[in-house]
Motif scaffolding. Structure first.
Motif, short mmCIF file in Angstrom:
data_model
loop_
_atom_site.label_atom_id
_atom_site.label_comp_id
_atom_site.label_asym_id
_atom_site.label_seq_id
_atom_site.Cartn_x
_atom_site.Cartn_y
_atom_site.Cartn_z
N UNK A 183 -4.80 -33.72 19.72
CA UNK A 183 -5.94 -33.88 20.61
C UNK A 183 -7.25 -33.69 19.87
N UNK A 184 -7.29 -32.66 19.01
CA UNK A 184 -8.52 -32.40 18.24
C UNK A 184 -8.85 -33.58 17.33
N UNK A 185 -7.86 -34.08 16.60
CA UNK A 185 -8.10 -35.18 15.66
C UNK A 185 -8.65 -36.40 16.37
N UNK A 186 -8.06 -36.71 17.52
CA UNK A 186 -8.52 -37.87 18.30
C UNK A 186 -9.92 -37.64 18.84
N UNK A 187 -10.20 -36.41 19.34
CA UNK A 187 -11.52 -36.07 19.88
C UNK A 187 -12.59 -36.12 18.80
N UNK A 188 -12.29 -35.54 17.65
CA UNK A 188 -13.29 -35.47 16.59
C UNK A 188 -13.68 -36.86 16.11
N UNK A 189 -12.70 -37.73 15.91
CA UNK A 189 -13.00 -39.08 15.45
C UNK A 189 -13.77 -39.87 16.51
N UNK A 190 -13.40 -39.66 17.77
CA UNK A 190 -14.10 -40.37 18.84
C UNK A 190 -15.57 -39.92 18.92
N UNK A 191 -15.82 -38.64 18.69
CA UNK A 191 -17.17 -38.10 18.83
C UNK A 191 -18.05 -38.35 17.61
#
Length: 258
Positions: free
Chosen positions: A183-191
């Protein structure tokens, strides 16, 4: 500065300013787009979208309406070009640090000598038209650091800038936010549009560069940032800017001599 622009109907206006080390401009915005060039000293620009470091002899484009804070690192002499919104429409829609060619520097030095009510049909008008063409040719430099809109992640990123380390891991960040690694990896790249490793590397560079420009030794900066040795820091620096810290700083001094 605002008073110098108010009521003047020209596609491009130019101003020169001098600042002392540590001077700061509180959050503000311009109706015009701004190309800020630092003839001396370094400048840090912050918006809610990110942080940009502008070394000496470089520039930063700030689109119309973007609220930004500015902090001077060293004694700073600036030249600014202000473009009407219509002229700014052909420029980037986000802040960008850009290279400033020798030719562009000469044009800006000429522009700040002009009256604000310059003749649009004369030499001054032709100079300002040429400047607009040249602005679109400026190369973008990798000296920006996006800050997420996500509140908790943004706080973590700003905390990191206050105490950067090349050894922070995805697990440390995901645990701090209370989310899974995936979840963090996906969130960080999206942001941010970047991986944590790439963002962390860029953040270390953003913090290090003003200190190097101010004359601190590469070894001291590298070790205080948490790198195991100066060679590891130099490798990171070369990966982002294409040359070693020593060569980068030597080239900057050479450019200042012209």
């Amino acid at each position: 500065m605002k008073e110098a622009l108010d009521g003047v109907v020209r596609p491009v206006l130019a101003l020169e300013n001098q600042y002392a080390d540590g001077d700061a401009l509180a959050a503000h915005h311009h109706e015009r787009g701004q190309l800020l060039y630092g003839a001396s000293g370094a400048v840090m620009v912050r918006t809610v979208q990110g942080t940009w470091v502008m070394p000496p002899q470089r520039g930063i484009w700030i689109p119309p309406g973007v609220v930004h804070e500015v902090r001077m690192l060293g004694e700073v002499r600036t030249y600014s070009l202000y473009l009407e919104p219509e002229a700014s429409a052909r420029m980037p829609t986000r802040c960008e640090v850009v290279g400033i060619t020798r030719f562009m520097r000469s044009l800006m030095c000429e522009a700040v000598e002009l009256s604000a009510s310059y003749d649009l049909d004369g030499r001054a008008g032709a100079l300002m038209t040429l400047i607009q063409y040249e602005m679109k040719q400026l190369s973008v430099l990798p000296l920006s650091l996006p800050i997420p809109a996500h509140d908790l992640l943004a706080k973590r990123c700003r905390d990191f800038l206050g105490n950067p380390s090349p050894h922070d891991t995805i697990d440390q960040w995901s645990d701090a936010l209370g989310v899974s690694r995936h979840t963090f990896t996906r969130l960080f790249r999206r942001e941010t549009g970047m991986s944590l490793a790439a963002w962390r590397q860029q953040a270390c560079l953003i913090v290090a560069l003003p200190r190097l420009i101010a004359g601190e030794r590469v070894t001291s900066v590298a070790l205080e940032l948490g790198y195991d040795n100066p060679a590891a820091f130099t490798t990171m620096f070369k990966r982002v800017l294409g040359t070693s810290p020593r060569n980068y700083l030597s080239l900057r001094k050479l450019e200042e001599s012209f």
